[in-house]
Enzyme design. Structure first.
Site: not given
Length: 199
Positions: A97, A136, A154, A177
């Site tokens: 935005h 995740a 994750a 890495k």
């Protein structure tokens, strides 16, 4: 509900020579046709899938889009390569935005007002190359390219691009890495090329 592109998706689903699925217009009116086309190509969107601007979404073969995914690609494309793995609940957003216009609510800013010197600097493509694994709750924001074979930890928030075979994580994401040495990368690329030709 009528879905004028149903024939388009059905033809993609049946065309085994098609190397990727490009999701077209009006998908919100009939997600079943989109799912059918994607499933036929080995791409598995879930029943719980937040989407906006799917006319800008490209997914290649063997990629799985999991339950709880959010993909917003309204004014810039999201291109996901082949054999990409996602953990639960990824978020991919190709836009942003504009917040610096006086006398206007953020929600009232038009696409035209996002252009600076003829370039839309607020909406930029996201590219996730082949063979990437995103853990995740990963968030990937506008203008990012994640190089092939990379691993995204994750919970990472990815705000910049990374080269192939990177292992990245954190908020904002940083290079932890490389997965392989340069010599191992060359061997891996060669082996992948050979296995692709033997199929």
């Amino acid at each position: 509900m009528a879905f004028r592109n149903h024939e388009y998706f059905s033809s993609i689903a049946k065309d085994k020579s098609c190397s990727f699925v490009s999701v077209g217009q009006d998908v919100g009116s009939c997600m079943e046709a989109v799912y059918e086309a994607l499933w036929q190509r080995g791409i598995y969107p879930s029943d719980v899938f937040g989407y906006q601007g799917l006319m800008e979404l490209v997914c290649r073969d063997g990629t799985s889009i999991p339950k709880g995914s959010t993909i917003y690609c309204t004014d810039a494309p999201c291109i996901i390569g082949k054999k990409v793995l996602f953990g639960p609940r990824p978020t991919i957003i190709t836009g942003d935005h504009r917040i610096d216009i006086l006398g206007k609510y953020i929600t009232d800013v038009t696409v035209e007002e996002k252009f600076v010197d003829g370039v839309n600097v607020y909406d930029q493509p996201v590219v996730i190359e082949d063979g990437v694994w995103c853990g995740a709750n990963v968030t990937i924001l506008k203008g990012v390219t994640i190089g092939r074979g990379s691993v995204v930890a994750a919970g990472a928030v990815v705000t910049k691009s990374f080269p192939p075979y990177s292992i990245i994580g954190g908020i904002p994401a940083k290079l932890i890495k490389m997965r392989f040495t340069e010599e191992e990368i060359k061997k891996n690329e060669n082996d992948l090329s050979l296995s692709a030709h033997s199929i």
